[in-house]
Design an enzyme around this catalytic site. Structure first.
Site, PDB file in Angstrom:
ATOM      1  N   CYS A 108      -1.292   8.984   4.250  1.00 58.16           N
ATOM      2  CA  CYS A 108      -0.805   8.197   5.247  1.00 58.16           C
ATOM      3  C   CYS A 108      -1.728   6.955   5.005  1.00 58.16           C
ATOM      4  O   CYS A 108      -2.743   7.340   5.766  1.00 58.16           O
ATOM      5  CB  CYS A 108       0.242   8.566   5.597  1.00 58.16           C
ATOM      6  SG  CYS A 108       1.564   6.697   6.214  1.00 58.16           S
ATOM      7  N   GLU A 152       7.290   6.783   0.716  1.00 55.88           N
ATOM      8  CA  GLU A 152       7.786   5.139   1.263  1.00 55.88           C
ATOM      9  C   GLU A 152       9.857   5.241   2.372  1.00 55.88           C
ATOM     10  O   GLU A 152       9.362   4.751   2.709  1.00 55.88           O
ATOM     11  CB  GLU A 152       7.738   4.313   0.156  1.00 55.88           C
ATOM     12  CG  GLU A 152       6.731   4.237  -0.562  1.00 55.88           C
ATOM     13  CD  GLU A 152       4.767   4.683   0.615  1.00 55.88           C
ATOM     14  OE1 GLU A 152       5.717   3.713   1.691  1.00 55.88           O
ATOM     15  OE2 GLU A 152       4.383   4.728   1.277  1.00 55.88           O
ATOM     16  N   HIS A 155       9.781   6.298   5.266  1.00 57.04           N
ATOM     17  CA  HIS A 155       8.971   5.279   6.678  1.00 57.04           C
ATOM     18  C   HIS A 155      10.239   4.130   6.761  1.00 57.04           C
ATOM     19  O   HIS A 155      10.299   3.890   7.987  1.00 57.04           O
ATOM     20  CB  HIS A 155       8.241   4.289   5.140  1.00 57.04           C
ATOM     21  CG  HIS A 155       6.797   4.984   5.784  1.00 57.04           C
ATOM     22  ND1 HIS A 155       6.348   5.025   7.404  1.00 57.04           N
ATOM     23  CD2 HIS A 155       5.981   5.672   5.035  1.00 57.04           C
ATOM     24  CE1 HIS A 155       5.151   5.847   6.449  1.00 57.04           C
ATOM     25  NE2 HIS A 155       4.431   5.631   5.370  1.00 57.04           N
TER      26      HIS A 155
END
Length: 178
Positions: A108, A152, A155
């Site tokens: 990441c 994602e 996140h």
């Protein structure tokens, strides 16, 4: 392979990527109005930032300091890609179904010095809205693109991949290749 038909976006700005332990990375994102001008601008910024970041296959709003439920993905040309929907941004995305979990190494941009072994579904159905039009789209994918989407979405939920590793034995120093 199909692609997501993205509406045209304005030119984006390249934004700095925040790194752990920045608190925004642990902040769940708020739902966004995909037709709002600031959301459309953020979509363009995510794509512009991703485009200049070598090896980057996805970028969430949290990674540029904004706790919103939106991210960009583009796995085009990655050697582990099997299914590819091209370059796209999703707002308010949710996983509708996930199957066939397998463990794989992840990295990441917000955790530049480490990678980790993470169990992720290898077949995935995700539903989200396109910036600009607000159109709901469903993406059915597998393999590397499925992993990128889950990374994602994590996140946008305020999680980084280190939150999903089994323990310290599953975290590794990032290798640098020349």
């Amino acid at each position: 392979m199909s692609s997501v038909v993205m509406p045209s976006l304005p030119a984006g700005r390249v934004l700095p990527v925040v790194q752990a332990p920045d608190p925004v990375l642990a902040t769940p994102g708020m739902a966004v109005d995909p037709t709002a001008p600031e959301v459309i601008a953020m979509a363009a910024d995510l794509l512009a930032t991703q485009a200049v970041s070598p090896g980057c296959v996805g970028l969430a709003a949290q990674q540029v300091g904004v706790a919103w439920r939106m991210f960009s993905v583009d796995v085009t040309g990655h050697p582990k890609t099997r299914t590819c929907h091209g370059e796209f941004v999703l707002c308010n995305a949710v996983v509708e179904s996930a199957t066939r979990k397998d463990r794989g190494r992840e990295g990441c941009m917000s955790v530049p010095d480490f990678t980790g072994d993470v169990a992720r579904a290898r077949r995935l159905v995700v539903r989200g809205q396109l910036p600009g039009t607000g159109e709901w789209v469903t993406i059915e994918t597998d393999a590397f693109e499925a992993v990128a989407l889950q990374h994602e979405i994590d996140h946008t939920d305020g999680m980084i991949f280190l939150d999903r590793v089994a323990g310290p034995h599953a975290v590794h120093p990032r290798r640098t290749y020349l």
